[in-house]
Design a protein around this motif. Structure first.
Motif, PDB file in Angstrom:
ATOM      1  N   MET A 198      16.360  67.631  41.639  1.00 18.60           N
ATOM      2  CA  MET A 198      17.576  66.949  42.093  1.00 18.60           C
ATOM      3  C   MET A 198      17.920  67.333  43.532  1.00 18.60           C
ATOM      4  O   MET A 198      19.013  67.054  44.013  1.00 18.60           O
ATOM      5  CB  MET A 198      18.737  67.301  41.158  1.00 18.60           C
ATOM      6  CG  MET A 198      18.569  66.789  39.729  1.00 18.60           C
ATOM      7  SD  MET A 198      18.751  65.012  39.582  1.00 18.60           S
ATOM      8  CE  MET A 198      20.506  64.837  39.851  1.00 18.60           C
TER       9      MET A 198
ATOM     10  N   GLU B 216      13.855  58.812  40.584  1.00 14.37           N
ATOM     11  CA  GLU B 216      14.506  58.352  39.361  1.00 14.37           C
ATOM     12  C   GLU B 216      15.273  59.463  38.649  1.00 14.37           C
ATOM     13  O   GLU B 216      15.909  59.221  37.629  1.00 14.37           O
ATOM     14  CB  GLU B 216      13.461  57.768  38.400  1.00 14.37           C
ATOM     15  CG  GLU B 216      12.656  56.617  38.971  1.00 14.37           C
ATOM     16  CD  GLU B 216      13.509  55.390  39.245  1.00 14.37           C
ATOM     17  OE1 GLU B 216      14.617  55.307  38.695  1.00 14.37           O
ATOM     18  OE2 GLU B 216      13.079  54.525  40.021  1.00 14.37           O
TER      19      GLU B 216
ATOM     20  N   ASP C 287      18.123  61.992  37.589  1.00 14.71           N
ATOM     21  CA  ASP C 287      19.570  62.154  37.649  1.00 14.71           C
ATOM     22  C   ASP C 287      19.981  63.052  36.490  1.00 14.71           C
ATOM     23  O   ASP C 287      19.151  63.467  35.680  1.00 14.71           O
ATOM     24  CB  ASP C 287      20.297  60.807  37.608  1.00 14.71           C
ATOM     25  CG  ASP C 287      19.909  59.966  36.400  1.00 14.71           C
ATOM     26  OD1 ASP C 287      19.463  60.544  35.386  1.00 14.71           O
ATOM     27  OD2 ASP C 287      20.041  58.739  36.459  1.00 14.71           O
ATOM     28  N   LYS C 288      21.265  63.367  36.407  1.00 13.05           N
ATOM     29  CA  LYS C 288      21.713  64.312  35.385  1.00 13.05           C
ATOM     30  C   LYS C 288      21.543  63.752  33.975  1.00 13.05           C
ATOM     31  O   LYS C 288      21.361  64.512  33.019  1.00 13.05           O
ATOM     32  CB  LYS C 288      23.165  64.708  35.629  1.00 13.05           C
ATOM     33  CG  LYS C 288      24.177  63.576  35.503  1.00 13.05           C
ATOM     34  CD  LYS C 288      25.583  64.091  35.746  1.00 13.05           C
ATOM     35  CE  LYS C 288      26.625  62.980  35.565  1.00 13.05           C
ATOM     36  NZ  LYS C 288      28.001  63.483  35.786  1.00 13.05           N
TER      37      LYS C 288
ATOM     38  N   LYS D  85      22.337  52.962  31.069  1.00 12.23           N
ATOM     39  CA  LYS D  85      21.103  53.267  31.795  1.00 12.23           C
ATOM     40  C   LYS D  85      19.953  53.316  30.799  1.00 12.23           C
ATOM     41  O   LYS D  85      20.108  53.795  29.677  1.00 12.23           O
ATOM     42  CB  LYS D  85      21.219  54.619  32.512  1.00 12.23           C
ATOM     43  CG  LYS D  85      19.941  55.083  33.196  1.00 12.23           C
ATOM     44  CD  LYS D  85      20.129  56.471  33.785  1.00 12.23           C
ATOM     45  CE  LYS D  85      18.826  57.034  34.316  1.00 12.23           C
ATOM     46  NZ  LYS D  85      18.978  58.397  34.849  1.00 12.23           N
TER      47      LYS D  85
END
Length: 552
Positions: A512, A446, A448-449, A149
């Motif tokens: 989140m 966009e 995320d963890k 990513k």
């Protein structure tokens, strides 16, 4: 028959032993997340951060591969670079890259490692034939490995809008915050993504490219013997608009009183004294006669008393430790540090010669020192005013100095270590204070963890460097009082780290979509107040330690 039975049992024994020996398991490949941030600065250079996070979710751990990072047709613009990351280093390469990062070793099971490559690029903005500004942009560098990513971010100065967004990026701008971003999953090795875009001409834009052809920082002495600093900056306005303010970098806090000195020729105005709020010099009619039009040259010179953390008095001398950075956040063609003193005073330690092609965020420092001339009292040629000055200087040194000549070297090194420690903590504080606006400015879709893991990785990297500096000062501590102060800083730093990560967890829960907005709005002021209280306490304690270090 006996021979057959014996052979059979030997075979069973061999199989049993072989099965009891564990087989070596190969290390897996890490999960790789990259955050590429390219930010155009007010005066026309670019600040680039390439952060790589390697993590292992397997039970066997993972080996960190070497990574080569390149900037394509922007490579010739690279003027300065640095690497942060425990265990990582840069292989030998040309000054413009590509940059190969090696080391890192093995990641423990469910562990992670990270590094950040920071690059400064110069000459990223120029004026087109129609008078508008044009900028060169980097969405992502070339990367030699496949990444799972990558988050691409391009940031512009406030209210500086492009005529079209960079290729492949989304416009996430809000108000004066101009940001373009995109997230890509599973990116294979490829070339750098660069582009050229024009800026929409506006009086509100905060992009003012300058050609700073010379700058100087001159040390002199006030009537009481304490240091004075005179900064001078000569530049050409390369922008599309007139320059109404100049943001400078003095060796003093915001709000310090400065005396703006008029140009030597023509001397149209007298000196003007004012408070340097937010480090801004207003280029107004009441200060420098008029703003600076596009294409014009101008020199700004101002004098002020430096913060006391930059100088000490010991061994009959006034010693200054000055950062190498120039007095403006821009690349400077020629930069000089000088010392001028009156009769009856001598320069003990002179600064080095002039520097060329100086980067705005340059590391290192320069020491200069001055002291009364030996035998000054019998030199009849010294004017009476100079005699008074030297008496005051001697008084300053006597009242502020309590160490012997033998202790002088140790005092200076203690001060330098304390200054390096304070700077490391200041850098972490700057990171903490800036991350909340960064998170709020992102596209909520966009998150995320991995993004929040990358932010925590940055925090841990800066914390590790600050704690390393703290331990260096601890090891050289010579008094119990000083050691206790350092222990208190360590305890306060732990509270800062906990408060920061608790607030970051709150942001993560909300962004989140695991927390309702009303709960977030109720808790955020409490978390913010706790963090601010811890940061203020840390700042106060660092100030005390820096003062105490001068007395060791």
């Amino acid at each position: 028959m006996k021979r057959f039975v014996s052979g059979f049992f030997l075979l069973l024994l061999a199989v049993s032993v072989a099965s009891s020996v564990p087989l070596a398991q190969a290390q897996g490949s890490p999960h790789v997340v990259v955050r590429s941030v390219y930010q155009i600065q007010r005066y026309g250079y670019a600040y680039v951060n390439e952060t790589f996070i390697f993590s292992s979710n397997s039970t066997t751990g993972a080996d960190v591969p070497s990574v080569t990072i390149g900037f394509g047709n922007l490579s010739s613009k690279v003027a300065n670079y640095s690497l942060i990351g425990d265990g990582f280093s840069l292989a030998a390469q040309s000054p413009n890259g590509p940059f190969t990062v090696i080391g890192g070793g093995t990641i423990a099971p469910s562990g992670s490692k990270n590094f950040t490559l920071t690059v400064l690029m110069t000459g990223m903005v120029w004026k087109a034939a129609n008078g508008s500004l044009v900028v060169e942009l980097l969405a992502r560098p070339s990367i030699s490995i496949t990444v799972d990513k990558i988050v691409e971010v391009v940031k512009m100065p406030p209210s500086t809008v492009l005529t079209s967004r960079p290729k492949g990026l989304k416009d996430l701008s809000a108000g004066s915050n101009v940001t373009y971003s995109n997230t890509i999953a599973s990116l294979s090795p490829g070339i750098a993504n660069t582009s050229i875009r024009a800026v929409i001409t506006s009086t509100a834009e905060d992009l003012h490219p300058l050609a700073v052809y010379s700058a100087s920082r001159t040390v002199s002495a006030a009537p009481d013997g304490t240091p004075l600093i005179t900064d001078s900056i000569s530049f050409e306005n390369l922008g599309a608009n007139q320059l109404n303010i100049l943001v400078v970098k003095p060796l003093a806090p915001s709000g310090v009183l400065v005396t703006l000195l008029p140009p030597i020729e023509p001397r149209l105005l007298g000196p003007v004294r004012f408070a340097l709020t937010n480090y801004i010099i207003p280029l107004s009619a009441s200060v420098v006669a008029s703003p600076v039009p596009p294409g014009s040259n101008y020199t700004v010179t101002y004098r002020y008393a430096p913060d006391s953390k930059y100088y000490t008095t010991s061994g009959g001398q006034v010693v200054l430790n000055l950062p190498n950075t120039p007095p403006i956040d821009a690349f400077v063609s020629g930069y000089k540090i000088a010392v001028t003193v009156p009769n009856g005073v001598r320069v003990v330690t002179a600064p080095p010669g002039a520097f060329t092609n100086v980067a705005p965020r340059r590391e290192g420092s320069v020491s200069v020192a001055y002291a009364p001339t030996v035998g000054w009292g019998v030199e009849s040629a010294i004017p009476g005013a100079s005699v008074v000055f030297v008496l005051l200087l001697v008084g300053l040194i006597v009242t502020r100095s309590t160490v012997t000549e033998e202790e002088e070297t140790e005092e200076e090194s203690s001060t330098e270590r304390a200054s390096a420690m304070v700077q490391a903590f200041d850098e972490k504080t700057t990171l903490i204070n800036g991350m909340w606006a960064e998170i709020s400015g992102q596209d909520p879709n966009e998150f995320d963890k991995e993004y929040f893991a990358e932010v925590r990785g940055r925090l841990d990297a800066f914390r590790s460097r600050a704690l390393q500096r703290l331990n260096e000062v601890k090891q050289k501590s010579t008094t119990q009082k000083f050691f206790d102060l350092l222990n208190q800083i360590h305890a306060t730093e732990r509270e800062v780290d906990r408060a920061t990560k608790d607030k970051l967890n709150l942001y993560e829960q909300y962004y989140m979509r695991r927390m309702r907005k009303e709960v977030y709005d109720r808790l955020l002021p409490q978390y913010t107040k706790r963090l601010e209280r811890a940061l203020n306490q840390l700042s106060d304690e660092l100030h005390v330690v820096q003062k105490e270090a001068k007395l060791l």
